[in-house]
Design a protein around this motif. Sequence first.
Motif, PDB file in Angstrom:
ATOM      1  N   LYS A 261       0.823  -1.206   0.000  1.00  9.38           N
ATOM      2  CA  LYS A 261       0.000   0.000   0.000  1.00  9.38           C
ATOM      3  C   LYS A 261       0.858   1.258   0.000  1.00  9.38           C
ATOM      4  O   LYS A 261       0.550   2.246  -0.671  1.00  9.38           O
ATOM      5  N   GLU A 262       1.962   1.230   0.764  1.00  5.28           N
ATOM      6  CA  GLU A 262       2.843   2.394   0.830  1.00  5.28           C
ATOM      7  C   GLU A 262       3.472   2.695  -0.526  1.00  5.28           C
ATOM      8  O   GLU A 262       3.563   3.863  -0.937  1.00  5.28           O
TER       9      GLU A 262
ATOM     10  N   GLN B 102       0.950   4.219  -2.795  1.00  7.05           N
ATOM     11  CA  GLN B 102       0.681   5.591  -2.401  1.00  7.05           C
ATOM     12  C   GLN B 102       1.763   6.534  -2.912  1.00  7.05           C
ATOM     13  O   GLN B 102       1.474   7.635  -3.393  1.00  7.05           O
ATOM     14  N   ARG B 103       3.011   6.096  -2.833  1.00  8.73           N
ATOM     15  CA  ARG B 103       4.115   6.931  -3.308  1.00  8.73           C
ATOM     16  C   ARG B 103       4.044   7.127  -4.819  1.00  8.73           C
ATOM     17  O   ARG B 103       4.327   8.217  -5.332  1.00  8.73           O
ATOM     18  N   LEU B 104       3.666   6.082  -5.545  1.00  9.30           N
ATOM     19  CA  LEU B 104       3.507   6.210  -6.997  1.00  9.30           C
ATOM     20  C   LEU B 104       2.396   7.205  -7.329  1.00  9.30           C
ATOM     21  O   LEU B 104       2.514   7.998  -8.269  1.00  9.30           O
ATOM     22  N   ALA B 105       1.324   7.143  -6.545  1.00  9.87           N
ATOM     23  CA  ALA B 105       0.180   8.026  -6.780  1.00  9.87           C
ATOM     24  C   ALA B 105       0.500   9.476  -6.448  1.00  9.87           C
ATOM     25  O   ALA B 105      -0.112  10.393  -7.000  1.00  9.87           O
TER      26      ALA B 105
ATOM     27  N   ARG C  63      -1.868  -8.274  -9.774  1.00  9.60           N
ATOM     28  CA  ARG C  63      -1.497  -9.512  -9.086  1.00  9.60           C
ATOM     29  C   ARG C  63      -0.463  -9.189  -8.027  1.00  9.60           C
ATOM     30  O   ARG C  63       0.507  -8.493  -8.297  1.00  9.60           O
ATOM     31  N   GLN C  64      -0.665  -9.717  -6.835  1.00  2.47           N
ATOM     32  CA  GLN C  64       0.241  -9.459  -5.721  1.00  2.47           C
ATOM     33  C   GLN C  64       0.925 -10.760  -5.327  1.00  2.47           C
ATOM     34  O   GLN C  64       0.288 -11.808  -5.240  1.00  2.47           O
ATOM     35  N   GLY C  65       2.240 -10.693  -5.112  1.00  3.18           N
ATOM     36  CA  GLY C  65       2.973 -11.884  -4.712  1.00  3.18           C
ATOM     37  C   GLY C  65       4.462 -11.627  -4.753  1.00  3.18           C
ATOM     38  O   GLY C  65       4.915 -10.472  -4.766  1.00  3.18           O
ATOM     39  N   ASP C  66       5.250 -12.717  -4.759  1.00  6.88           N
ATOM     40  CA  ASP C  66       6.700 -12.561  -4.859  1.00  6.88           C
ATOM     41  C   ASP C  66       7.067 -11.892  -6.189  1.00  6.88           C
ATOM     42  O   ASP C  66       8.104 -11.248  -6.305  1.00  6.88           O
ATOM     43  N   GLU C  67       6.217 -12.102  -7.179  1.00  2.36           N
ATOM     44  CA  GLU C  67       6.335 -11.411  -8.468  1.00  2.36           C
ATOM     45  C   GLU C  67       4.986 -10.759  -8.713  1.00  2.36           C
ATOM     46  O   GLU C  67       3.991 -11.438  -8.923  1.00  2.36           O
ATOM     47  N   SER C  68       4.947  -9.433  -8.676  1.00  2.68           N
ATOM     48  CA  SER C  68       3.680  -8.706  -8.747  1.00  2.68           C
ATOM     49  C   SER C  68       3.480  -8.058 -10.109  1.00  2.68           C
ATOM     50  O   SER C  68       4.460  -7.731 -10.803  1.00  2.68           O
TER      51      SER C  68
ATOM     52  N   ALA D  93      13.250   2.956  -7.706  1.00  4.68           N
ATOM     53  CA  ALA D  93      13.370   3.850  -6.551  1.00  4.68           C
ATOM     54  C   ALA D  93      12.619   3.301  -5.343  1.00  4.68           C
ATOM     55  O   ALA D  93      12.922   3.662  -4.198  1.00  4.68           O
ATOM     56  N   LEU D  94      11.668   2.405  -5.580  1.00 15.83           N
ATOM     57  CA  LEU D  94      10.915   1.773  -4.505  1.00 15.83           C
ATOM     58  C   LEU D  94      11.509   0.431  -4.102  1.00 15.83           C
ATOM     59  O   LEU D  94      10.943  -0.282  -3.261  1.00 15.83           O
ATOM     60  N   GLY D  95      12.646   0.076  -4.719  1.00 19.08           N
ATOM     61  CA  GLY D  95      13.265  -1.218  -4.426  1.00 19.08           C
ATOM     62  C   GLY D  95      12.551  -2.378  -5.085  1.00 19.08           C
ATOM     63  O   GLY D  95      12.595  -3.508  -4.593  1.00 19.08           O
ATOM     64  N   LEU D  96      11.897  -2.108  -6.213  1.00 19.50           N
ATOM     65  CA  LEU D  96      11.138  -3.137  -6.928  1.00 19.50           C
ATOM     66  C   LEU D  96      11.666  -3.232  -8.366  1.00 19.50           C
ATOM     67  O   LEU D  96      11.185  -2.535  -9.264  1.00 19.50           O
ATOM     68  N   PRO D  97      12.664  -4.082  -8.610  1.00 14.30           N
ATOM     69  CA  PRO D  97      13.221  -4.215  -9.962  1.00 14.30           C
ATOM     70  C   PRO D  97      12.172  -4.684 -10.963  1.00 14.30           C
ATOM     71  O   PRO D  97      11.375  -5.574 -10.678  1.00 14.30           O
ATOM     72  N   VAL D  98      12.165  -4.068 -12.129  1.00 10.72           N
ATOM     73  CA  VAL D  98      11.207  -4.418 -13.184  1.00 10.72           C
ATOM     74  C   VAL D  98      11.717  -5.613 -13.976  1.00 10.72           C
ATOM     75  O   VAL D  98      12.847  -5.615 -14.466  1.00 10.72           O
TER      76      VAL D  98
END
Length: 274
Positions: A143-144, A147-150, A169-174, A194-199
Amino acid sequence: MERLQKVLAHAGVASRRKCEQLIAEGRVTVDGQTITEMGYLVDAEKQAIAVDGKPVAAEQKVILLLNKPTAYMTTVSDPEGRRTVMSLLPQVAERLYPVGRLDYDTSGLLLFTNDGALTERLLHPSRDIEKVYRVTVEGKVDKEARQRLAEGIELEDGLTAPAQVEMLRQGDESVVQIAIHEGRNRQVRRMFEALGLPVKRLKRIAFGPIALGHLKTGQWRLLEPAEWKALYRSVELTPPPYARPTFPKVERKERPARRGKKPARHGTRNRKKS
């Protein structure tokens, strides 16, 4: 405004070099005035151009949509010899150029056109044209993070504009669907990094009023007339007449005439000696 010899060549009058020769010979007029100046600038849609007294029609506007695969450069040519998106398009008489870019590792909707005014408006930051992407990332987009993206992500080139985010989809790979109105270099990838979520995968599925739909990867299609009008109107341009690209004529090879059956040969092979 384009150079006169370029307009003539694009209109199919002759090659660029031959068009320059026609201008030098005084055979070309613009609004009734003979032009011999090389590089003379004209507006083909507003000015009357003629060769030997015969009007030259402005090049028709064409738009194609491609579902770009990954591992293709969004350029007309590549000095390093890598594959470019132009190799995926059909051969047409009009000179088409990509509207903006998709990264080498990004797939999805890419428009091509020969309409410079349309391209300029679609890419201008003041137009706020919406681009929608489907993003697969490593990790959970909590959720955080949403929110930051928004609210906007602080990048090295400044704070991004608010994005619309939908969780698929939410999971280890979202998997997330995100809509942005900017066109910074590698923006979506940098926002998630920047959110620590590699694409892992990034695909554009909509550009303004145009949606990718079910077009298969590597395939192209023409815009429907309704899409054509919606795209022009999205940037406050009057839609020109709907046109299909000019495909080169394929010369059919004549089949050779069928020869009659050869008469049976009555040789003496395998005959028994009497």
